[in-house]
Design a protein around this motif. Sequence first.
Motif, short mmCIF file in Angstrom:
data_model
loop_
_atom_site.label_atom_id
_atom_site.label_comp_id
_atom_site.label_asym_id
_atom_site.label_seq_id
_atom_site.Cartn_x
_atom_site.Cartn_y
_atom_site.Cartn_z
N PHE A 1 14.27 -44.13 -21.69
CA PHE A 1 14.77 -44.18 -20.33
C PHE A 1 14.21 -45.39 -19.59
O PHE A 1 13.24 -46.00 -20.03
CB PHE A 1 14.38 -42.90 -19.58
CG PHE A 1 14.77 -41.64 -20.29
CD1 PHE A 1 16.06 -41.14 -20.20
CD2 PHE A 1 13.84 -40.95 -21.07
CE1 PHE A 1 16.42 -39.98 -20.86
CE2 PHE A 1 14.19 -39.78 -21.73
CZ PHE A 1 15.48 -39.30 -21.63
N ILE A 2 14.81 -45.70 -18.45
CA ILE A 2 14.35 -46.82 -17.65
C ILE A 2 14.50 -46.48 -16.17
O ILE A 2 15.49 -45.88 -15.75
CB ILE A 2 15.11 -48.12 -18.01
CG1 ILE A 2 14.53 -49.32 -17.25
CG2 ILE A 2 16.60 -47.96 -17.77
CD1 ILE A 2 15.03 -50.66 -17.77
N THR B 1 9.33 -39.61 -23.79
CA THR B 1 9.01 -38.26 -23.34
C THR B 1 7.81 -38.23 -22.41
O THR B 1 7.85 -37.62 -21.33
CB THR B 1 8.74 -37.35 -24.55
OG1 THR B 1 9.84 -37.43 -25.46
CG2 THR B 1 8.56 -35.90 -24.10
N SER B 2 6.75 -38.91 -22.79
CA SER B 2 5.52 -38.83 -21.99
C SER B 2 4.77 -40.16 -21.87
O SER B 2 3.76 -40.22 -21.19
CB SER B 2 4.58 -37.79 -22.60
OG SER B 2 4.17 -38.18 -23.91
N GLU B 3 5.28 -41.22 -22.52
CA GLU B 3 4.59 -42.50 -22.48
C GLU B 3 5.54 -43.60 -21.99
O GLU B 3 6.74 -43.54 -22.25
CB GLU B 3 4.08 -42.88 -23.88
CG GLU B 3 3.00 -41.95 -24.40
CD GLU B 3 2.54 -42.34 -25.79
OE1 GLU B 3 1.39 -41.99 -26.13
OE2 GLU B 3 3.31 -42.98 -26.53
N GLY B 4 4.96 -44.59 -21.29
CA GLY B 4 5.80 -45.64 -20.75
C GLY B 4 5.11 -46.99 -20.72
O GLY B 4 3.91 -47.10 -20.92
N ILE B 5 5.93 -48.01 -20.47
CA ILE B 5 5.42 -49.37 -20.29
C ILE B 5 5.94 -49.90 -18.96
O ILE B 5 7.14 -49.83 -18.67
CB ILE B 5 5.84 -50.29 -21.46
CG1 ILE B 5 5.37 -51.73 -21.22
CG2 ILE B 5 7.34 -50.25 -21.72
CD1 ILE B 5 5.56 -52.66 -22.41
N ALA B 6 5.03 -50.42 -18.14
CA ALA B 6 5.39 -51.03 -16.87
C ALA B 6 5.68 -52.51 -17.11
O ALA B 6 4.83 -53.23 -17.66
CB ALA B 6 4.27 -50.86 -15.86
N ILE B 7 6.86 -52.96 -16.72
CA ILE B 7 7.28 -54.34 -16.97
C ILE B 7 7.58 -55.02 -15.64
O ILE B 7 8.41 -54.53 -14.85
CB ILE B 7 8.54 -54.38 -17.86
CG1 ILE B 7 8.29 -53.65 -19.19
CG2 ILE B 7 8.99 -55.81 -18.11
CD1 ILE B 7 9.55 -53.45 -20.02
N ASP B 8 6.92 -56.13 -15.36
CA ASP B 8 7.10 -56.86 -14.09
C ASP B 8 6.97 -55.91 -12.91
O ASP B 8 7.72 -56.02 -11.93
CB ASP B 8 8.47 -57.54 -14.06
CG ASP B 8 8.62 -58.64 -15.10
OD1 ASP B 8 7.61 -59.00 -15.73
OD2 ASP B 8 9.75 -59.13 -15.29
N ALA C 1 5.64 -42.31 -12.13
CA ALA C 1 4.99 -41.91 -13.38
C ALA C 1 4.25 -40.59 -13.21
O ALA C 1 4.33 -39.70 -14.07
CB ALA C 1 4.03 -43.00 -13.83
N GLU C 2 3.55 -40.44 -12.09
CA GLU C 2 2.80 -39.20 -11.86
C GLU C 2 3.74 -38.01 -11.69
O GLU C 2 3.52 -36.93 -12.26
CB GLU C 2 1.93 -39.35 -10.61
CG GLU C 2 1.09 -38.12 -10.29
CD GLU C 2 0.21 -38.31 -9.08
OE1 GLU C 2 -0.53 -37.36 -8.74
OE2 GLU C 2 0.25 -39.38 -8.45
N LEU D 1 6.51 -45.83 -28.06
CA LEU D 1 6.36 -44.94 -26.91
C LEU D 1 6.73 -43.55 -27.40
O LEU D 1 7.89 -43.29 -27.71
CB LEU D 1 7.27 -45.38 -25.76
CG LEU D 1 7.00 -46.77 -25.18
CD1 LEU D 1 8.05 -47.12 -24.13
CD2 LEU D 1 5.60 -46.85 -24.57
N ASP D 2 5.70 -42.67 -27.51
CA ASP D 2 5.90 -41.40 -28.20
C ASP D 2 6.41 -41.73 -29.61
O ASP D 2 5.78 -42.52 -30.31
CB ASP D 2 6.84 -40.49 -27.43
CG ASP D 2 6.23 -40.07 -26.09
OD1 ASP D 2 5.12 -39.52 -26.08
OD2 ASP D 2 6.87 -40.34 -25.05
N LYS D 3 7.54 -41.22 -30.00
CA LYS D 3 8.07 -41.49 -31.33
C LYS D 3 9.23 -42.49 -31.31
O LYS D 3 9.90 -42.70 -32.33
CB LYS D 3 8.51 -40.19 -32.00
CG LYS D 3 7.35 -39.23 -32.28
CD LYS D 3 7.84 -37.99 -32.99
CE LYS D 3 6.67 -37.05 -33.28
NZ LYS D 3 7.11 -35.81 -33.99
N GLU D 4 9.45 -43.09 -30.16
CA GLU D 4 10.53 -44.06 -30.03
C GLU D 4 9.98 -45.48 -30.06
O GLU D 4 8.82 -45.73 -29.73
CB GLU D 4 11.31 -43.82 -28.74
CG GLU D 4 12.02 -42.47 -28.71
CD GLU D 4 13.00 -42.37 -27.56
OE1 GLU D 4 14.13 -42.87 -27.70
OE2 GLU D 4 12.62 -41.79 -26.53
#
Length: 232
Positions: free
Chosen positions: A2-3, A20-27, A38-39, A86-89
């Motif tokens: 997702f985005i 599902t539960s992990e992400g990356i913040a970009i710019d 995120a919270e 990110l998780d399994k993706e």
Amino acid sequence: MFIKQFKYSTDNLGYLVYSTSEGIAIDAGGVDDTLAFAEKNNIHIKYVSNTHSHYDHTPGNKALLEKTTAQFIDCKKIKSDQAIALDKEILTVFHTPGHTDDSITFMANDFLVTGDTLFNGTIGNCFSGDLKGFFQSLKRLISLPGETKIYGGHDYVIESMKMAKIIEKDNPHIEAYINKYNSGLIVSTLHDEIKANPYLRFNAEGMIKNLQKRNMQTDTEYARFKSIMDIY
């Protein structure tokens, strides 16, 4: 995968790409909005990164790294395709130089985060001076499926479509592109871009005719100028 898009400053666009539960913040210049989202959604920000190192894309890095346990992925060190779990993706990141030497693109299953390499409706300036590299980067992006969604680094849509009308005034797809514009979510598909973005339409018949016409006009103007100068 997702985005979530966050607008900050005047027209900058930052992102949280997550599974599902992990992400990356970009710019992610909109730090507070990014952290709040995120919270609320129980997303652990695992990484912080940038599409390139221009100052208007990096102002959130320090605060995000201080307020989370995220690892920093330096865009300057990405020179070949890499996988981010990110998780399994898997999110793929690859080098797309042109706007800057350190420009990179993030690719999920059905969307791209392209920064200032490819905007919605236009492309970035070639500050690197590497026009051939920029061309190759754009060719790689437009080789992807037409349904791929484009999330760029700025909202320049209205200004870009005004320019598109000047460049290719007879293109019927430009008005349709404008009608899809939503200031609350800046997104388009590659299919949309190839139909309306003049900088990706280098193989389109209409653009080829326009360029040929322009070259003929330039040649005529040069010949006229030369004939006048020959008198003197």
